[in-house]
Motif scaffolding. Structure first.
Motif, short mmCIF file in Angstrom:
data_model
loop_
_atom_site.label_atom_id
_atom_site.label_comp_id
_atom_site.label_asym_id
_atom_site.label_seq_id
_atom_site.Cartn_x
_atom_site.Cartn_y
_atom_site.Cartn_z
N GLU A 173 64.47 63.72 65.58
CA GLU A 173 65.31 64.84 64.80
C GLU A 173 66.78 64.50 65.06
O GLU A 173 67.75 64.62 64.31
CB GLU A 173 65.14 66.19 64.87
N GLN A 189 68.12 61.44 63.67
CA GLN A 189 68.26 61.45 61.92
C GLN A 189 69.42 62.25 61.37
O GLN A 189 70.26 61.92 60.78
CB GLN A 189 67.01 61.93 61.23
N GLU A 190 69.80 63.46 62.25
CA GLU A 190 70.98 64.14 61.98
C GLU A 190 72.11 63.48 62.43
O GLU A 190 73.19 63.58 61.80
CB GLU A 190 70.85 65.59 62.99
N CYS A 210 66.00 65.00 57.48
CA CYS A 210 65.95 65.59 58.98
C CYS A 210 65.69 67.13 58.56
O CYS A 210 66.05 67.61 59.72
CB CYS A 210 67.33 65.05 59.67
#
Length: 874
Positions: free
Chosen positions: A12, A15-16, A59
């Motif tokens: 995550e 993705q962020e 995300c």
């Protein structure tokens, strides 16, 4: 378990991080492009903003996605306002993706109102993109629509009106996209069918879905009964759903069906009109349905998919619609329907199917016959019907149709034009000519009508009518009317040829009328040619005039030559076949021939000779015409004009003489026979012109100028025939006011001319010598005395018998009578002188001794009273 969490947290975070980097990159690009106004860059910026929003959605950060996407609304507005067609697909793609991701973010944030709005925007732009895309490029549209479909089915679980509308629109658009690609991929046709079935399950009365199902059934070549049921079902179940958009789809379906089964399409439209629209009573829809019906009739008839009987029946149903339902159809809608029928009539007429064309025109006429506001269209249709009758030789019916047209549009030139054709077919030439003239005075006349009328007369070899048609064309030209595609000089040549052939027939009055027409045609031609030459000279003097659109084209020399030669030859015919007082036509035509010569580009010797001959002929004709005049004023006017002709003639004579002298300076060879003949002819013409001048001045009482003419004749370097002086003397003897000095001079010139001849005509001499003596006696005996003495000298030169006996006796008796007159007045000296002269003639006369014996008796009485003071007696 912790490891898994750690791994998930790491994913995550990654993705962020990607989303954040995309956001920073977008911000930098947006900042760098702030001052650049470019459509492609604006679309690109909106696409980049969408990708940033998608990255945040991936995300799980819907809040950040919604924030980024909403911040890009300025780019959204700019992209919406792009009008350039070349960027249409890119524009729609960017907007669909943008709205789809905004809808997803809104649903995840439980904001269904915004989500539904964004889905509506997305499907709307997908439709635009679908329409803008070319075949083979619908793949993107399918991808975006499937995305919209997934969004709707995933996030709009509760069924309501909005969800149904969005879902059915999306399914329909997906079906349309698959249908576009069905020609390349057959499986797409079945996919489209499944989508339409899903749509109808969602909304059974969806008009677009039903319409698409009909199209799919047709592409699948399904059983006709199923196809017909589907179409008729669509037409029967639209009353509750009728709106502008659905009505358009219904009419398109009818047109689609009519391509292969126009009868079915017409039946469907009749159901729509009779069952649905008659209840709805929306006049706008009714009129559009009727016009669509007529379009189908027209198209099907062109492809022979519909018999004329079916057409007539269908049109009749529409004609009765107003009466059955009490609905007034507008004039505009009727005109549209009439035009369709009218065009079918025209197509049949052009392919020479006159009976079919007539039926179509009659249908069109019935459709508007009750509308009194449309007289012009009704008249035009009746004229077309008349032409159909004319082509099939039904002349009585054609006349009846034109009478109907005249009722609708009185005094129309087109009506008379067709009547002219009818009378030409009937062979009624007088009526044809009258209609021709009426046509030229009628309303909405066009010169092309005259040209076509003339062509028909020419094709039928009817000279009388052709001449009238050409004369009307010429009259229009003289009035200044625009004569497109008509060469006036060609027209004049035709008129001259045709009219000239009539010159040998008819009475004197008719011949004079023909001559007048011919002169008029030549005069018009000369005016055109002279004007053209003047324009050409102006262009040469001022080159700026070359761009003047009013300039006429240059007249070729051979054209001018034709007019000159033809005028000259016809003028000679006028002279040969001359009716009483008709020399004026010869004068007019020779004057016009001279005008043609004046327009020649070069002043050659041959051209000057021609001008000289034209003037001489004009002068001769004018003199002859003047002699025929009964009033003194008309006679004097003609003689005055003759003097101007003589003046111009001598100018050309002088000019020609200078040219001859120039040629002789170069070539001093002995003149040939032709040159000698030409010189002799020139001498003859010169003397005739001098004689004409003498005659003109005698009739104008210009006595003081006659001596100059005699002096001119005496100064010629060639012998002047006595006949010319004789004619001069005859002219003077008839004039009581002529001074005796002029007569003396003329008679003396005549007598001198006779005496100069190689063979003296003593009889002619004696006759004119008597006239000289008579003229002298009028003035006084003393004036005449010298001529009696001169006569004795002449008699001494001729042996007895040569001088006419009667003239000798006349001189003798006249001299004796003068002596007796003096004796009676007691003037014995003059009496003695005159009596002695008289007795001197006795020796030249036959039986002169007897005359002398008798004279001596009286002479003795005179001598008794004579005073011999200083005078010797005889």
């Amino acid at each position: 378990m912790k490891a898994n969490v750690s791994n998930n947290s790491g994913g995550e975070l990654k993705q962020e991080l990607i989303a954040l980097m995309r956001q920073v990159g977008f911000a930098m690009i947006a900042a760098g492009s702030f001052a650049i106004q470019d459509e492609k860059i604006t679309i690109k910026l909106l696409t980049l903003a969408t990708k940033v929003g998608k990255a945040w959605l991936d995300c799980g950060r819907s809040d950040k996605a919604d924030e980024i996407l909403r911040s890009a609304n300025s780019y959204e507005d700019s992209v919406i306002n792009i009008q350039n067609e070349s960027n249409a697909i890119a524009k729609c793609s960017a907007l669909v993706l943008y709205y789809a991701h905004r809808a997803e973010a809104a649903w995840k944030l439980v904001n269904s109102h915004v989500a539904n709005l964004m889905i509506q925007h997305a499907t709307g732009n997908t439709t635009d993109s679908l329409h803008a895309s070319h075949e083979g490029k619908t793949g993107d549209a399918i991808k975006w629509l499937r995305k919209c479909h997934d969004l709707i089915t995933d996030h709009m679980k509760e069924k309501d009106i909005n969800r149904t509308k969005l879902l059915t629109n999306t399914l329909n658009l997906l079906a349309i996209s698959y249908l576009k690609n069905s020609t390349h991929y057959e499986s797409n046709l079945y996919l489209a069918e499944n989508l339409i079935n899903l749509c109808l399950e969602e909304e059974p009365t969806n008009v677009l879905a039903s319409s698409l199902k009909i199209k799919i059934l047709k592409l699948q070549n399904i059983d006709n009964a199923i196809f017909e049921d589907a179409f008729l079902h669509l037409m029967k179940t639209t009353n509750r759903l009728l709106n502008k958009e659905n009505f358009k789809i219904i009419l398109n379906s009818a047109h689609f069906v009519s391509e292969t089964n126009p009868t079915l399409a017409l039946s469907g439209l009749d159901i729509l009109l009779e069952d649905t629209l008659s209840d709805n009573r929306n006049i706008q829809y009714i009129e559009k349905a009727i016009v669509a019906k007529f379009h189908i009739i027209g198209n099907a008839s062109c492809q022979t998919l519909l018999s004329l009987d079916d057409v007539i029946q269908s049109v009749q149903v529409s004609l009765d619609y107003e009466q059955r339902h009490g609905i007034a159809i507008s004039h505009k809608a009727k005109v549209a329907c009439q035009l369709i029928l009218w065009q079918n009539g025209d197509r049949n007429y052009m392919t020479q199917k006159y009976e079919m064309a007539k039926k179509w025109y009659n249908l069109a006429y019935k459709w508007l016959s009750s509308n009194q506001l449309d007289g012009k269209n009704a008249a035009t249709l009746q004229r077309k019907i008349a032409l159909c009758y004319l082509e099939t030789n039904q002349l009585a019916d054609a006349i009846e149709a034109i009478q109907q047209a005249e009722n609708h549009e009185p005094n129309c030139a087109a009506n008379f034009f067709i009547l002219y054709h009818i009378e030409m077919e009937r062979g009624q030439l007088t009526e044809a000519i009258q209609y021709l003239r009426d046509m030229c005075k009628g309303e909405n006349f066009h010169n092309n009508m005259l040209a076509m009328a003339a062509n028909e007369a020419y094709q039928k070899s009817n000279k009388e009518v052709l001449i009238e048609a050409l004369k009307e064309l010429l009259l229009k030209h003289k009035k200044g009317d625009e004569m497109a595609n008509v060469d006036i000089l060609v027209l004049l040549r035709c008129l001259i040829r045709l009219t000239h052939s009539s010159l040998t027939s008819g009475n004197d009055t008719e011949k004079k009328l023909v001559k007048n027409h011919l002169c008029g045609y030549f005069e018009i031609a000369s005016k055109i040619i002279v004007t053209n030459k003047n324009q050409e000279e102006n262009n040469t003097a001022d080159p700026a005039n070359l761009n003047d659109s009013t300039n006429s084209k240059k007249v070729p020399l051979n054209e001018i030559e034709w007019f000159f030669k033809t005028a000259w030859n016809i003028g000679l015919e006028f002279c040969e076949n001359c009716e009483e007082n008709s020399d004026t036509y010869a004068i007019r035509i020779f004057e016009t021939a001279l005008k043609f010569l004046n327009t020649y580009p070069e002043e050659t010797t041959e051209n000057i000779k021609r001008k000289k001959i034209c003037l001489f002929t004009t002068l001769s004709a004018r003199i002859f015409l003047a002699r025929q005049q009964k009033t003194i004023s008309e006679k004097k006017d003609l003689f005055q004009q003759s003097l101007k002709d003589i003046q111009n003639y001598r100018k050309f004579q002088t000019k020609l003489g200078k040219r001859k002298r120039t040629i002789n300076d170069v070539d001093e060879e002995t003149p040939d026979v032709e040159t000698t003949k030409e010189a002799e002819k020139s001498e003859t013409d010169t003397l005739l012109v001098l004689l004409f001048e003498f005659e003109a001045k005698v009739n104008l009482c210009l006595w003081n100028e006659l001596q100059t003419i005699l002096d001119t004749a005496a100064a010629y370097d060639f012998d002047v025939p006595s006949k010319m002086y004789e004619r001069m003397a005859e002219l003077l003897i008839e004039e009581n006011e002529c001074p005796s000095e002029v007569i003396f001079a003329t008679l003396q010139a005549l007598l001198d001319s006779i005496m100069k001849g190689t063979q003296i005509d003593i009889e002619q001499f004696s006759r004119w010598f008597r006239m000289l003596v008579i003229t002298a006696l009028v003035k006084g005996k003393q004036t005449a005395l010298q001529y009696f003495t001169q006569a004795l000298d002449i008699l001494n030169d001729y042996s007895k018998g040569k001088y006419p006996e009667e003239e000798i006796q006349w001189l003798m008796v006249t001299a004796w009578n003068c002596g007796i007159d003096y004796y009676s007045s007691n003037d014995y000296s003059q009496a003695k002188k005159w009596c002695e002269i008289a007795m001197s003639y006795c020796k030249y006369a036959e039986n002169g001794q007897l005359y002398e014996k008798e004279m001596r008796k009286s002479y003795g009485e005179i001598m008794k009273n004579f005073d011999f003071g200083g005078n010797d007696p005889i």
